[in-house]
Design an enzyme around this catalytic site. Structure first.
Site, PDB file in Angstrom:
ATOM      1  N   GLY A  44     131.947  56.983  48.543  1.00 15.57           N
ATOM      2  CA  GLY A  44     132.586  55.535  47.564  1.00 15.57           C
ATOM      3  C   GLY A  44     133.628  54.960  47.799  1.00 15.57           C
ATOM      4  CB  ALA A 253     136.363  63.682  57.913  1.00 20.64           C
ATOM      5  CG  ASP A 257     133.909  55.886  54.636  1.00 20.48           C
ATOM      6  OD1 ASP A 257     132.227  56.022  54.974  1.00 20.48           O
ATOM      7  OD2 ASP A 257     133.473  57.628  53.783  1.00 20.48           O
ATOM      8  CB  SER A 287     141.708  56.294  59.421  1.00 24.34           C
ATOM      9  OG  SER A 287     141.060  57.080  60.452  1.00 24.34           O
ATOM     10  CB  SER A 296     143.432  59.137  56.356  1.00 25.36           C
ATOM     11  OG  SER A 296     142.298  58.693  56.123  1.00 25.36           O
TER      12      SER A 296
END
Length: 311
Positions: A44, A253, A257, A287, A296
């Site tokens: 989120g 990671a 998103d 990123s 990032s």
């Protein structure tokens, strides 16, 4: 009326990182290196911060504890220009944390702890959405309880918003029809799991996405393919986006998103989905050259400079 470009409903947590040369087996004691707490949020806060830094008028809905991890999430959101009015704070729970294991080539495995959003109430989400009636896009995922995320998506759709879902981590229970979702973002591993296809089964990407599309009644399926780029199936219109290569991958990671946030950003700007995904691939390429998720997600001008100078 407090209208936004994008409303994000998902979890906030704080990530801890550790580096390993292999993934552990059951019963194994795994030695790792450089274990540290990073500027790494839940899905989120990741998506909301990325949107905010790209100049998108964004609001976040979620619930965190009255603790330093919750304070950190609120700080990240506000510094990115995100409206944190509906980041509910409570003493009922502690803000969640997670462990990200990083492999030798930058690949990662994420181990999620309990989300503080288990204390989030459906009526709180509905009230927040009603307060922001007239917003354009609604983005959610399953780092919060699935029934809360889907109730939010249904209500957002009823209010006239375009809805996007990243159903990660995939739930054990059935999701049923998702015809109120406009954009479903998944990766290839999730697609194979959804369709009960073995990891090494021979199936082309379009056929896999068609299975997902028909299973859930969704018009637009967007699939990330790791180092192979991404693909989209919009009704019967299929296209692939070539991968964007960078010299050195530091950490993957949060790249998914970021890709989702960048795609939604371009849709808000009025771009076609293909144009949006092409730009998002370049954004994600930047990123993965930066350690941590929150650091990032770069501001728009920095992303544009990277694209101009490198791609």
């Amino acid at each position: 009326m407090n209208k936004k470009d994008v409303i994000v409903l998902n979890s906030h947590g704080v990530g801890q990182y550790a580096y390993t040369d292999h993934m552990p087996k059951w019963g194994e004691t795994l030695s790792v290196k450089n274990w540290y707490v990073a500027e790494d949020g839940g899905k989120g806060t990741n998506v909301a911060v990325a949107l905010g830094r790209l100049g998108i008028h964004t609001a976040y809905i979620g619930k965190v504890g009255n603790d330093p991890w919750g304070d950190l999430g609120e700080k990240w959101l506000k510094e990115a220009g995100v409206d944190a009015t509906y980041m509910y704070r409570t003493d009922e729970v502690s803000t969640g944390t997670g462990l990200i294991l990083i492999g030798p080539d930058g690949q990662n495995t994420v181990i999620d702890g309990d989300s503080s959003s288990v204390a989030l109430k459906e009526e709180e989400v509905i009230q927040a959405l009603d307060d922001m009636k007239g917003s354009k896009y609604f983005v959610t995922g399953f780092e919060i309880p699935m029934h809360i995320a889907l109730a939010g998506a249904k209500h957002a759709k009823e209010l006239g918003m375009l809805t996007a879902l990243n159903p990660s981590p995939l739930p054990q229970e059935k999701m049923n029809k998702l015809d109120y979702i406009d954009y479903l973002f998944i990766n290839e591993v999730e697609g194979r799991y959804i369709c009960n296809e073995a990891e090494d089964a021979m199936i082309d990407t379009r056929s896999l996405m068609k299975e997902v599309q028909e299973l859930y009644g969704i018009k637009n399926v967007i699939m990330t393919l790791g180092g192979e780029g991404s693909a989209s199936l919009c009704e019967d219109d299929y296209f692939e986006i070539s991968p964007v290569k960078v010299d050195k991958i530091v950490n993957t990671a949060g790249a998914g998103d970021g890709f989702m946030a960048a795609t939604i950003t371009n849709l808000v700007w009025g771009k076609s989905l293909k144009e949006a995904m092409e730009w998002a691939s370049k954004y994600a390429a930047l990123s993965v050259t930066i350690n941590g998720t929150i650091p990032s997600y770069r501001p728009l001008q920095e992303v544009e400079d990277f694209i101009k100078d490198n791609l």
